[in-house]
Design a protein around this motif. Structure first.
Motif, mmCIF file in Angstrom:
data_model
loop_
_atom_site.group_PDB
_atom_site.id
_atom_site.type_symbol
_atom_site.label_atom_id
_atom_site.label_comp_id
_atom_site.label_asym_id
_atom_site.label_seq_id
_atom_site.Cartn_x
_atom_site.Cartn_y
_atom_site.Cartn_z
ATOM 1 N N ASP A 139 133.448 90.812 49.889
ATOM 2 C CA ASP A 139 132.522 91.883 49.515
ATOM 3 C C ASP A 139 131.628 91.547 48.325
ATOM 4 O O ASP A 139 130.992 92.435 47.763
ATOM 5 N N HIS A 140 131.549 90.284 47.907
ATOM 6 C CA HIS A 140 130.773 89.959 46.709
ATOM 7 C C HIS A 140 129.289 90.276 46.885
ATOM 8 O O HIS A 140 128.633 90.739 45.946
ATOM 9 N N CYS A 141 128.732 90.053 48.065
ATOM 10 C CA CYS A 141 127.320 90.382 48.289
ATOM 11 C C CYS A 141 127.114 91.889 48.334
ATOM 12 O O CYS A 141 126.136 92.412 47.801
ATOM 13 N N LEU A 142 128.048 92.598 48.957
ATOM 14 C CA LEU A 142 127.977 94.058 48.997
ATOM 15 C C LEU A 142 127.999 94.633 47.587
ATOM 16 O O LEU A 142 127.177 95.500 47.246
ATOM 17 N N VAL A 143 128.932 94.181 46.763
ATOM 18 C CA VAL A 143 129.046 94.674 45.390
ATOM 19 C C VAL A 143 127.752 94.434 44.624
ATOM 20 O O VAL A 143 127.260 95.305 43.900
ATOM 21 N N ASP A 144 127.165 93.260 44.800
ATOM 22 C CA ASP A 144 125.936 92.916 44.090
ATOM 23 C C ASP A 144 124.779 93.810 44.532
ATOM 24 O O ASP A 144 123.992 94.286 43.692
ATOM 25 N N LEU A 145 124.664 94.060 45.830
ATOM 26 C CA LEU A 145 123.577 94.908 46.327
ATOM 27 C C LEU A 145 123.724 96.339 45.819
ATOM 28 O O LEU A 145 122.730 96.983 45.450
ATOM 29 N N LEU A 146 124.960 96.839 45.792
ATOM 30 C CA LEU A 146 125.192 98.192 45.282
ATOM 31 C C LEU A 146 124.807 98.281 43.799
ATOM 32 O O LEU A 146 124.210 99.272 43.353
ATOM 33 N N TYR A 147 125.160 97.249 43.048
ATOM 34 C CA TYR A 147 124.845 97.222 41.615
ATOM 35 C C TYR A 147 123.328 97.200 41.390
ATOM 36 O O TYR A 147 122.783 97.965 40.580
ATOM 37 N N ARG A 148 122.635 96.361 42.141
ATOM 38 C CA ARG A 148 121.184 96.261 41.980
ATOM 39 C C ARG A 148 120.483 97.541 42.439
ATOM 40 O O ARG A 148 119.444 97.925 41.882
ATOM 41 N N LYS A 149 121.033 98.186 43.463
ATOM 42 C CA LYS A 149 120.469 99.464 43.890
ATOM 43 C C LYS A 149 120.611 100.499 42.777
ATOM 44 O O LYS A 149 119.678 101.255 42.491
ATOM 45 N N ARG A 150 121.786 100.538 42.147
ATOM 46 C CA ARG A 150 122.026 101.499 41.078
ATOM 47 C C ARG A 150 121.084 101.268 39.898
ATOM 48 O O ARG A 150 120.649 102.209 39.244
ATOM 49 N N LEU A 151 120.745 100.003 39.641
ATOM 50 C CA LEU A 151 119.833 99.675 38.541
ATOM 51 C C LEU A 151 118.372 99.942 38.898
ATOM 52 O O LEU A 151 117.510 99.912 38.025
ATOM 53 N N GLY A 152 118.091 100.159 40.173
ATOM 54 C CA GLY A 152 116.728 100.377 40.611
ATOM 55 C C GLY A 152 115.993 99.111 40.994
ATOM 56 O O GLY A 152 114.779 99.140 41.213
ATOM 57 N N GLU A 153 116.707 97.994 41.075
ATOM 58 C CA GLU A 153 116.068 96.725 41.453
ATOM 59 C C GLU A 153 115.725 96.677 42.938
ATOM 60 O O GLU A 153 114.810 95.950 43.333
ATOM 61 N N LEU A 154 116.476 97.411 43.753
ATOM 62 C CA LEU A 154 116.255 97.410 45.196
ATOM 63 C C LEU A 154 115.796 98.804 45.618
ATOM 64 O O LEU A 154 116.592 99.748 45.639
ATOM 65 N N PRO A 155 114.520 98.952 45.947
ATOM 66 C CA PRO A 155 113.994 100.270 46.329
ATOM 67 C C PRO A 155 114.411 100.640 47.748
ATOM 68 O O PRO A 155 113.657 100.474 48.708
ATOM 69 N N MET A 156 115.636 101.148 47.893
ATOM 70 C CA MET A 156 116.147 101.458 49.225
ATOM 71 C C MET A 156 116.999 102.716 49.185
ATOM 72 O O MET A 156 117.506 103.114 48.137
ATOM 73 N N GLU A 157 117.156 103.306 50.352
ATOM 74 C CA GLU A 157 118.097 104.403 50.546
ATOM 75 C C GLU A 157 119.236 103.863 51.396
ATOM 76 O O GLU A 157 119.028 103.526 52.573
ATOM 77 N N LEU A 158 120.416 103.750 50.824
ATOM 78 C CA LEU A 158 121.566 103.226 51.554
ATOM 79 C C LEU A 158 122.144 104.344 52.417
ATOM 80 O O LEU A 158 122.679 105.320 51.908
ATOM 81 N N VAL A 159 122.037 104.182 53.732
ATOM 82 C CA VAL A 159 122.481 105.241 54.637
ATOM 83 C C VAL A 159 123.913 105.045 55.106
ATOM 84 O O VAL A 159 124.591 106.018 55.463
ATOM 85 N N ALA A 160 124.401 103.792 55.120
ATOM 86 C CA ALA A 160 125.766 103.560 55.601
ATOM 87 C C ALA A 160 126.219 102.150 55.261
ATOM 88 O O ALA A 160 125.418 101.211 55.153
ATOM 89 N N VAL A 161 127.531 102.022 55.094
ATOM 90 C CA VAL A 161 128.190 100.726 55.007
ATOM 91 C C VAL A 161 129.129 100.644 56.210
ATOM 92 O O VAL A 161 129.962 101.533 56.420
ATOM 93 N N VAL A 162 128.964 99.600 57.004
ATOM 94 C CA VAL A 162 129.776 99.420 58.204
ATOM 95 C C VAL A 162 130.584 98.143 58.049
ATOM 96 O O VAL A 162 130.037 97.090 57.691
ATOM 97 N N ALA A 163 131.895 98.239 58.293
ATOM 98 C CA ALA A 163 132.774 97.083 58.111
ATOM 99 C C ALA A 163 133.715 96.941 59.299
ATOM 100 O O ALA A 163 134.075 97.929 59.946
ATOM 101 N N ASN A 164 134.097 95.703 59.563
ATOM 102 C CA ASN A 164 135.116 95.479 60.593
ATOM 103 C C ASN A 164 136.508 95.366 59.968
ATOM 104 O O ASN A 164 137.451 94.918 60.612
ATOM 105 N N HIS A 165 136.613 95.776 58.695
ATOM 106 C CA HIS A 165 137.892 95.879 57.998
ATOM 107 C C HIS A 165 138.018 97.309 57.473
ATOM 108 O O HIS A 165 137.002 97.968 57.203
ATOM 109 N N PRO A 166 139.234 97.815 57.292
ATOM 110 C CA PRO A 166 139.426 99.205 56.855
ATOM 111 C C PRO A 166 138.941 99.453 55.433
ATOM 112 O O PRO A 166 138.759 98.527 54.641
ATOM 113 N N ARG A 167 138.764 100.737 55.103
ATOM 114 C CA ARG A 167 138.209 101.147 53.814
ATOM 115 C C ARG A 167 138.995 100.594 52.633
ATOM 116 O O ARG A 167 138.406 100.198 51.619
ATOM 117 N N GLU A 168 140.325 100.529 52.732
ATOM 118 C CA GLU A 168 141.139 100.077 51.600
ATOM 119 C C GLU A 168 140.897 98.616 51.242
ATOM 120 O O GLU A 168 141.263 98.173 50.151
#
Length: 287
Positions: free
Chosen positions: A99-128
Motif C-alpha cells: 500500500d505504499h503508493c496508496l498511502v502516498d497518493l492519499l497524503y498528497r491529496k490531503r495536502l492539495g497536491e493532487l486535484p482529485m475527488e477520490l470516489v473509491a478504493v478497491v482492493a483484492n485484499h480485505p480492509r484489515e
C-alpha cells in the motif's frame, strides 16, 4: 482562484496558422492567455498544444466557449478538450497487498497536491490489510479475485466504475492484469505504476530480474494501461543508482520510493491536462 482558469488541450495534423488561429479566437472571445505550451512532432507531423487562459469581464461562459471553439477545431481537425482548472476529476484507486503508493497518493491529496475527488478504493485484499489507514471519506470495496472468478470480479469492478462515475482509474501496485475488454473500456484513463524502467524487465518480479542481470540502475514507470502487458504509452519514469552490494530486497526497498514519486507525478500530470496521447507515445507538458 478569484476568477476561473480554463485549460485547453489540442492535437491535430500540423499546418501553418494553428497558434495564430487559437490565440486570435481566445482574444476575440474576451479571454486572456496565461500560459501556453506547444510541440510539433516532425516524425508524425502532429501538433500538440496546452493553453491556460481566463475569461475577462463579460466573456462567454465555459459552455459558450466550447461551442464557439468547436467550429475552429473542426476546421483544423483537432482532438481537443476545454476544462475548468478548478474542476476535480473523480478518481478510483485499485490496490493489492502493498500500500505504499496508496498511502502516498492519499497524503498528497490531503495536502492539495493532487486535484482529485477520490470516489473509491478497491482492493483484492480485505480492509484489515491496510490497518487504520484513512481513505479520506472514500468508500472501500473488497473484491477478491482468483483465476476462476476473474470475469465476475471485473464485471463488478466495471459496475463500480460506472456507478461512481469514475473518470480516472489508478493501479497503485494493483497486482492483477486487467482483461483486454476492461483495458479497452478504460483506454486513456487508467494509469499503472510498473516497478521497472520499461521497456526492460516487464511482467512479474522485475527487481529480481534486474538483480539477476546485474543492472546498475533501477527505475519505475507510470503508463496508460492497454491490452498489451506493460506496453502502454509512458507518462513518467525515474531511476536510482544501485551497486553490486544490493540484494533483490534492497532493490525492492529502494524501488518503493521511486514508485511513489513516479506515480504521483504521472497522476498529477493527467489531472492537470498535461498529457496528450501521440499514438503509442505521449506528449507531456511539465510545469
Amino acid at each position: 482562484m478569484s476568477q476561473p482558469h480554463y485549460v485547453l488541450t489540442l492535437s491535430c495534423t500540423n499546418r501553418p496558422g494553428i497558434v495564430a488561429a487559437v490565440s486570435t479566437h481566445l482574444f476575440e472571445s474576451g479571454c486572456n492567455i496565461l500560459d501556453a505550451q506547444q510541440f510539433d512532432d516532425t516524425e508524425s507531423n502532429r501538433f500538440f498544444m496546452r493553453v491556460v487562459f481566463n475569461p475577462l469581464h463579460g466573456a462567454p461562459t465555459l459552455a459558450e466557449l466550447r461551442k464557439s471553439f468547436a467550429t475552429l477545431a473542426e476546421r483544423f481537425g483537432m482532438t481537443w478538450t476545454m476544462r475548468d482548472k478548478a474542476e476535480k476529476r473523480r478518481v478510483m484507486i485499485l490496490v493489492s497487498k502493498f500500500d505504499h503508493c496508496l498511502v502516498d497518493l492519499l497524503y498528497r491529496k490531503r495536502l492539495g497536491e493532487l486535484p482529485m475527488e477520490l470516489v473509491a478504493v478497491v482492493a483484492n485484499h480485505p480492509r484489515e490489510t491496510y490497518g487504520s489507514l484513512d481513505f479520506e471519506g472514500a468508500a472501500f470495496y473488497h473484491l477478491p479475485v482468483t483465476k476462476e472468478t476473474k470475469l465476475e470480479q471485473e464485471t463488478r469492478l466495471w459496475e463500480l466504475i460506472r456507478e461512481t462515475e469514475t473518470e480516472v482509474v489508478v493501479l497503485a501496485r494493483y497486482m492483477q492484469i486487467l482483461s483486454d475488454g476492461l483495458a479497452a473500456k478504460l483506454a486513456g484513463r487508467c494509469i499503472n505504476i510498473h516497478h521497472s524502467f520499461l521497456p526492460g524487465f516487464k511482467g512479474a518480479k522485475p527487481y529480481h530480474q534486474a538483480h539477476a542481470r546485474g543492472v546498475k540502475l533501477i527505475g519505475a514507470t507510470a503508463h496508460y494501461v492497454t491490452s498489451d502487458l506493460d506496453e502502454g504509452p509512458i507518462i513518467e519514469q525515474d531511476v536510482e543508482r544501485i551497486s553490486h552490494r544490493d540484494t533483490p530486497e534492497d532493490l525492492i526497498r529502494k524501488g518503493r520510493d521511486i514508485e511513489r514519486r513516479v506515480l504521483a507525478r504521472a497522476l498529477r500530470y493527467h489531472l492537470e491536462d498535461r498529457v496528450i496521447l501521440n499514438g503509442q507515445r505521449t506528449v507531456v507538458f511539465t510545469d
